[in-house]
Write a protein that holds these residues in place. Sequence first.
Motif, PDB file in Angstrom:
ATOM      1  N   LEU B  53     -27.271 -13.993  16.518  1.00 16.50           N
ATOM      2  CA  LEU B  53     -28.600 -12.863  16.534  1.00 16.50           C
ATOM      3  C   LEU B  53     -28.753 -12.422  18.373  1.00 16.50           C
ATOM      4  CD1 LEU B  53     -30.670 -11.546  15.799  1.00 16.50           C
ATOM      5  CD2 LEU B  53     -32.483 -13.251  15.769  1.00 16.50           C
ATOM      6  N   ALA B  54     -28.699 -13.466  19.181  1.00 15.77           N
ATOM      7  CA  ALA B  54     -28.483 -13.401  20.632  1.00 15.77           C
ATOM      8  C   ALA B  54     -27.649 -12.709  21.171  1.00 15.77           C
ATOM      9  CB  ALA B  54     -28.755 -14.852  21.389  1.00 15.77           C
ATOM     10  N   THR B  55     -26.810 -13.201  20.717  1.00 15.72           N
ATOM     11  CA  THR B  55     -25.674 -11.332  21.066  1.00 15.72           C
ATOM     12  C   THR B  55     -26.073 -10.113  20.287  1.00 15.72           C
ATOM     13  OG1 THR B  55     -23.733 -12.955  21.026  1.00 15.72           O
ATOM     14  CG2 THR B  55     -23.112 -11.084  20.726  1.00 15.72           C
ATOM     15  N   THR B  56     -26.404 -10.024  18.794  1.00 21.77           N
ATOM     16  CA  THR B  56     -26.242  -8.728  18.801  1.00 21.77           C
ATOM     17  C   THR B  56     -28.273  -7.928  19.202  1.00 21.77           C
ATOM     18  OG1 THR B  56     -27.952  -9.520  16.812  1.00 21.77           O
ATOM     19  CG2 THR B  56     -25.426  -9.609  16.362  1.00 21.77           C
ATOM     20  N   GLN B  57     -28.975  -8.800  19.834  1.00 23.29           N
ATOM     21  CA  GLN B  57     -30.088  -8.220  20.030  1.00 23.29           C
ATOM     22  C   GLN B  57     -29.662  -8.150  21.919  1.00 23.29           C
ATOM     23  OE1 GLN B  57     -33.538 -10.730  20.220  1.00 23.29           O
ATOM     24  NE2 GLN B  57     -33.745 -10.210  17.895  1.00 23.29           N
ATOM     25  N   ALA B  58     -28.656  -9.216  22.100  1.00 20.30           N
ATOM     26  CA  ALA B  58     -28.524  -8.646  23.492  1.00 20.30           C
ATOM     27  C   ALA B  58     -27.402  -7.080  24.033  1.00 20.30           C
ATOM     28  CB  ALA B  58     -27.724  -9.587  24.261  1.00 20.30           C
ATOM     29  N   VAL B  59     -26.860  -6.827  22.820  1.00 15.84           N
ATOM     30  CA  VAL B  59     -26.370  -5.310  22.590  1.00 15.84           C
ATOM     31  C   VAL B  59     -27.183  -3.953  21.787  1.00 15.84           C
ATOM     32  CG1 VAL B  59     -24.589  -3.978  21.212  1.00 15.84           C
ATOM     33  CG2 VAL B  59     -23.683  -6.538  21.865  1.00 15.84           C
ATOM     34  N   ILE B  60     -28.465  -3.929  21.402  1.00 14.51           N
ATOM     35  CA  ILE B  60     -28.875  -3.669  21.296  1.00 14.51           C
ATOM     36  C   ILE B  60     -29.697  -2.459  22.268  1.00 14.51           C
ATOM     37  CG2 ILE B  60     -30.955  -2.706  19.626  1.00 14.51           C
ATOM     38  CD1 ILE B  60     -28.432  -2.617  18.441  1.00 14.51           C
ATOM     39  N   SER B  61     -30.284  -3.979  23.070  1.00 11.88           N
ATOM     40  CA  SER B  61     -31.043  -4.016  23.905  1.00 11.88           C
ATOM     41  C   SER B  61     -30.610  -3.120  25.337  1.00 11.88           C
ATOM     42  CB  SER B  61     -31.856  -5.416  24.373  1.00 11.88           C
ATOM     43  OG  SER B  61     -32.532  -6.406  23.212  1.00 11.88           O
ATOM     44  N   LEU B  62     -29.793  -3.377  25.419  1.00  8.38           N
ATOM     45  CA  LEU B  62     -28.599  -2.970  26.612  1.00  8.38           C
ATOM     46  C   LEU B  62     -28.210  -1.085  26.212  1.00  8.38           C
ATOM     47  CD1 LEU B  62     -25.675  -6.075  27.856  1.00  8.38           C
ATOM     48  CD2 LEU B  62     -27.382  -4.203  29.174  1.00  8.38           C
ATOM     49  N   LEU B  63     -27.760  -1.108  25.197  1.00  6.39           N
ATOM     50  CA  LEU B  63     -27.678   0.090  24.789  1.00  6.39           C
ATOM     51  C   LEU B  63     -28.800   0.707  24.381  1.00  6.39           C
ATOM     52  CD1 LEU B  63     -25.455  -0.264  21.694  1.00  6.39           C
ATOM     53  CD2 LEU B  63     -24.676   0.975  23.912  1.00  6.39           C
ATOM     54  N   GLU B  64     -30.357   0.358  24.787  1.00  6.30           N
ATOM     55  CA  GLU B  64     -31.098   0.837  24.484  1.00  6.30           C
ATOM     56  C   GLU B  64     -31.808   1.760  26.378  1.00  6.30           C
ATOM     57  OE1 GLU B  64     -34.316   1.740  22.753  1.00  6.30           O
ATOM     58  OE2 GLU B  64     -33.679   1.163  20.384  1.00  6.30           O
ATOM     59  N   GLU B  65     -32.027   0.289  26.570  1.00  8.22           N
ATOM     60  CA  GLU B  65     -32.244   0.316  28.146  1.00  8.22           C
ATOM     61  C   GLU B  65     -31.455   1.164  29.323  1.00  8.22           C
ATOM     62  OE1 GLU B  65     -35.365  -2.533  28.244  1.00  8.22           O
ATOM     63  OE2 GLU B  65     -34.330  -1.644  30.569  1.00  8.22           O
ATOM     64  N   ARG B  66     -29.604   1.830  28.504  1.00  7.43           N
ATOM     65  CA  ARG B  66     -29.006   2.240  29.042  1.00  7.43           C
ATOM     66  C   ARG B  66     -29.685   3.856  28.598  1.00  7.43           C
ATOM     67  NH1 ARG B  66     -23.587  -0.797  28.939  1.00  7.43           N
ATOM     68  NH2 ARG B  66     -24.077  -2.106  30.739  1.00  7.43           N
ATOM     69  N   SER B  67     -30.084   4.088  27.418  1.00  6.35           N
ATOM     70  CA  SER B  67     -30.488   4.743  26.712  1.00  6.35           C
ATOM     71  C   SER B  67     -32.155   5.387  27.554  1.00  6.35           C
ATOM     72  CB  SER B  67     -30.565   5.464  25.247  1.00  6.35           C
ATOM     73  OG  SER B  67     -31.777   4.424  24.799  1.00  6.35           O
ATOM     74  N   LYS B  68     -32.810   4.573  27.765  1.00  3.95           N
ATOM     75  CA  LYS B  68     -34.177   4.874  28.514  1.00  3.95           C
ATOM     76  C   LYS B  68     -34.052   5.064  30.028  1.00  3.95           C
ATOM     77  CE  LYS B  68     -36.569   3.204  24.702  1.00  3.95           C
ATOM     78  NZ  LYS B  68     -37.243   1.490  23.807  1.00  3.95           N
ATOM     79  N   ALA B  69     -33.938   3.789  30.374  1.00  7.19           N
ATOM     80  CA  ALA B  69     -33.556   4.064  31.892  1.00  7.19           C
ATOM     81  C   ALA B  69     -32.946   5.210  32.926  1.00  7.19           C
ATOM     82  CB  ALA B  69     -33.382   2.869  32.809  1.00  7.19           C
ATOM     83  N   GLU B  72     -29.847   4.375  35.310  1.00 10.10           N
ATOM     84  CA  GLU B  72     -29.123   4.091  34.951  1.00 10.10           C
ATOM     85  C   GLU B  72     -28.680   4.823  33.949  1.00 10.10           C
ATOM     86  OE1 GLU B  72     -27.148  -0.478  33.828  1.00 10.10           O
ATOM     87  OE2 GLU B  72     -29.249  -0.209  33.931  1.00 10.10           O
ATOM     88  N   ARG B  73     -28.482   6.133  33.741  1.00 12.29           N
ATOM     89  CA  ARG B  73     -28.423   6.686  32.404  1.00 12.29           C
ATOM     90  C   ARG B  73     -27.279   6.854  32.138  1.00 12.29           C
ATOM     91  NH1 ARG B  73     -32.353  10.506  30.127  1.00 12.29           N
ATOM     92  NH2 ARG B  73     -30.726  10.407  28.435  1.00 12.29           N
ATOM     93  N   ASN B  74     -25.693   6.260  32.748  1.00 14.06           N
ATOM     94  CA  ASN B  74     -24.813   6.152  32.701  1.00 14.06           C
ATOM     95  C   ASN B  74     -23.824   4.938  32.507  1.00 14.06           C
ATOM     96  OD1 ASN B  74     -22.041   7.538  32.303  1.00 14.06           O
ATOM     97  ND2 ASN B  74     -22.148   8.787  33.497  1.00 14.06           N
ATOM     98  N   PRO B  75     -23.197   4.315  31.079  1.00 14.31           N
ATOM     99  CA  PRO B  75     -22.998   4.940  30.741  1.00 14.31           C
ATOM    100  C   PRO B  75     -24.161   4.560  29.297  1.00 14.31           C
ATOM    101  CG  PRO B  75     -22.307   3.202  30.257  1.00 14.31           C
ATOM    102  CD  PRO B  75     -22.932   2.798  31.539  1.00 14.31           C
TER     103      PRO B  75
END
Lengths: 244, 244
Positions: B53-69, B72-75
């Motif tokens: 769960l820690a791994t999958t949450q980190a992946v989703i958070s990274l993808l979320e962050e990157r889509s918002k901040a 750091e829009r790329n990638p």
Amino acid sequence: MTYCVGLRLDRGLVFMADTRTNAGVDNVSTFRKMHSWVVPAERFVTILSAGNLATTQAVISLLEERSKAMGERNPSILDQPSMYQIAALVGATLREVIAVHGTAGQKAESFNATLIVGGQVAPGPPRLFLIYPEGNFIEASQDTPFFQIGETKYGRPILVRAFDPAMDFADAVKLLLVSFDSTIKANLSVGLPLDFQVYEADSYRVGVERRIGPGNAYFAELSEGWGEALRRAFASLPPFDLHG
Amino acid sequence: MTYCVGLRLDRGLVFMADTRTNAGVDNVSTFRKMHSWVVPAERFVTILSAGNLATTQAVISLLEERSKAMGERNPSILDQPSMYQIAALVGATLREVIAVHGTAGQKAESFNATLIVGGQVAPGPPRLFLIYPEGNFIEASQDTPFFQIGETKYGRPILVRAFDPAMDFADAVKLLLVSFDSTIKANLSVGLPLDFQVYEADSYRVGVERRIGPGNAYFAELSEGWGEALRRAFASLPPFDLHG
């Protein structure tokens, strides 16, 4: 892998095992995974095996040797006074074989094996055990009237839903064939032919015993019919209301 | 464990995931395993996750962050020009998270995770990918039109037998509910509530999305009805001739 099932019915025991063994996908062979011992009017024992083939063959050989060689008759599977003692002997033999192979020379990935032991020793009732690689074991009960070993998951749902301890032997074999068909459809490591055996309580002999091979017309009919029956069963359920 | 399925139908995609996570049997929680990103008229992406769960949450958070901040829009998952590029980005993020956790500090048993990524980026068609912990991935095809992750075996036989890419969304959800019911019946680590989501090709928005909880009357009816339907299906098959 492997798939084996032992059922405890009101009228006796039913065993089924596939015969496929593989070390990698290009070293595939057929080996019998069902072995029986009979003393007329006194005892009947069948063992199903899943896991490392060298381990399970060594266990069966040790149990065979010990039941034949006069000088080394003790401990023997034919001398034990009860099914419980037989399960304990089989468990001890399994643990011994794994310990010897597991500590000598190169370490293999796993020498583990799991066994189903069923049978009857007069005057006791038929009993069914599941033996773990550690040599300990559990017994089938009213609540858990069957054991599976090997590749157990694909074929479990139909057993859970359709097993009934009061069913007759023909229905039990049919149920096992459906369970094996679901497994074979999903997993390459389980394959035909299938061996099955029926033991009628208090008979102290092997009942009907047969091998179902790739050319078996009934199995082909069942396999095709089950797919069709499943689709009909699925269609018979109430529709989901996506917008409800 | 977990159980998630993504289906590729002729008319779009359907996703279903359970919500149970457990670390041991007494640390059981409910977490959403389905996450979506939408840009109207341009793209739709859903990710299903199984594993640590820690791994999958980190992946989703990274993808979320990157889509918002903004800095750091790329990638970003929203910047990729195609579903293939999105699958590659998700795979790289997953590999990166596992590598960081897997080498830092104490070694846990496994930080692994597996993901299903499905969606559509205009003007391409809807696509469905299975992402491995190593970051590489495969795509669903005519021959393999669905992916399962997590505790996949119990629910597979009914998918193999009853899935049809031409089926409508309501039937697809019904099929998934039967597959999940078989899994829940057999495995404690998969549990209600279930999340499902329908994506209609070329809509570029989340279609019907709902959570099926323990009190859902349709699921209870389906679960009971499926047991009965299976027993009827079994009884409808020709009897085995034990003495034939």
